[in-house]
Design a protein around this motif. Structure first.
Motif, mmCIF file in Angstrom:
data_model
loop_
_atom_site.group_PDB
_atom_site.id
_atom_site.type_symbol
_atom_site.label_atom_id
_atom_site.label_comp_id
_atom_site.label_asym_id
_atom_site.label_seq_id
_atom_site.Cartn_x
_atom_site.Cartn_y
_atom_site.Cartn_z
ATOM 1 N N VAL A 54 -8.539 5.147 1.642
ATOM 2 C CA VAL A 54 -7.646 4.232 0.945
ATOM 3 C C VAL A 54 -8.493 3.428 -0.030
ATOM 4 N N ASN A 65 1.516 -10.301 1.055
ATOM 5 C CA ASN A 65 1.304 -8.993 0.426
ATOM 6 C C ASN A 65 -0.049 -8.402 0.803
ATOM 7 N N ALA A 68 0.156 -7.163 4.323
ATOM 8 C CA ALA A 68 0.979 -5.956 4.408
ATOM 9 C C ALA A 68 0.192 -4.719 3.974
ATOM 10 N N VAL A 69 -0.584 -4.828 2.894
ATOM 11 C CA VAL A 69 -1.414 -3.708 2.448
ATOM 12 C C VAL A 69 -2.480 -3.403 3.497
ATOM 13 N N TYR A 71 -2.303 -3.928 6.690
ATOM 14 C CA TYR A 71 -1.632 -3.330 7.845
ATOM 15 C C TYR A 71 -1.273 -1.864 7.572
ATOM 16 N N GLN A 72 -0.739 -1.569 6.397
ATOM 17 C CA GLN A 72 -0.415 -0.183 6.067
ATOM 18 C C GLN A 72 -1.684 0.670 6.006
ATOM 19 N N THR A 73 -2.764 0.107 5.491
ATOM 20 C CA THR A 73 -4.038 0.818 5.465
ATOM 21 C C THR A 73 -4.481 1.147 6.887
ATOM 22 N N TYR A 74 -4.399 0.182 7.766
ATOM 23 C CA TYR A 74 -4.784 0.397 9.166
ATOM 24 C C TYR A 74 -3.924 1.492 9.805
ATOM 25 N N ARG A 75 -2.635 1.450 9.554
ATOM 26 C CA ARG A 75 -1.723 2.438 10.143
ATOM 27 C C ARG A 75 -2.012 3.849 9.650
ATOM 28 N N LEU A 76 -2.526 3.992 8.445
ATOM 29 C CA LEU A 76 -2.870 5.311 7.916
ATOM 30 C C LEU A 76 -4.101 5.913 8.589
ATOM 31 N N ALA A 113 0.984 -7.029 11.178
ATOM 32 C CA ALA A 113 1.462 -7.028 9.797
ATOM 33 C C ALA A 113 1.491 -8.429 9.209
#
Length: 155
Positions: A54, A65, A68-69, A71-76, A113
């Motif tokens: 990422v 924001n 949130a980015v 958290y989404q990075t971690y989830r990937l 998140a």
């Protein structure tokens, strides 16, 4: 060197050997034979397989924001993360800014998140300083400036 108005901190480095490429591993830090930190990391991906990463920048704001980015990075579950600069957006690169705008978001105890994620302790993390990270270079005006070179984020 003591930096006025900034609580001291330590930077530790270690060479990890015997890791299986792409596999997760547990590690701990000891101080005087006492465990002071534990975490789980992931070894570098094998060179003969594709890897996931990422890339983002302008991220050090401690806003919903940014979290949130993160958290989404971690989830990937990427193999590594690369920040293109401005780890401290709209700042001047002081260690006090990293302590409130960067480390809490990317080195949290548990993934959330709304508060942050444990990326720094669990994945390879690369970054390059941007103009906001190097914005204040006169150490007479701010003795905690140029923190990217003292935080270990750009090694």
């Amino acid at each position: 060197m003591t930096i006025k108005a900034v609580e001291p901190h330590r930077i530790c480095t270690a060479t990890l050997t015997g890791l299986t490429p792409g596999n997760e591993f547990d590690y701990e830090l000891l101080k005087a034979d006492r465990i002071v930190f534990t975490a789980r990391g992931k070894a570098r991906a094998p060179t003969d397989r594709p890897y996931r990463f990422v890339v983002f920048g302008d991220c050090g704001t401690n806003t919903p924001n940014q979290r949130a980015v993160a958290y989404q990075t971690y989830r990937l579950a990427p193999d590594f993360v690369f920040i293109t600069g401005d780890m401290i957006q709209y700042g001047s690169g002081r260690i006090s800014e990293y302590r409130t705008l960067y480390f809490p978001i990317y080195n949290a105890e548990a993934p959330s998140a709304t508060s942050g994620v444990p990326l720094l302790r669990s994945r390879l993390f690369f970054s390059t300083p941007g103009n906001h990270d190097l914005g204040l270079s006169d150490l007479r005006k701010a003795s905690d400036a140029l923190a990217t070179s003292s935080t270990g984020t750009c090694r």
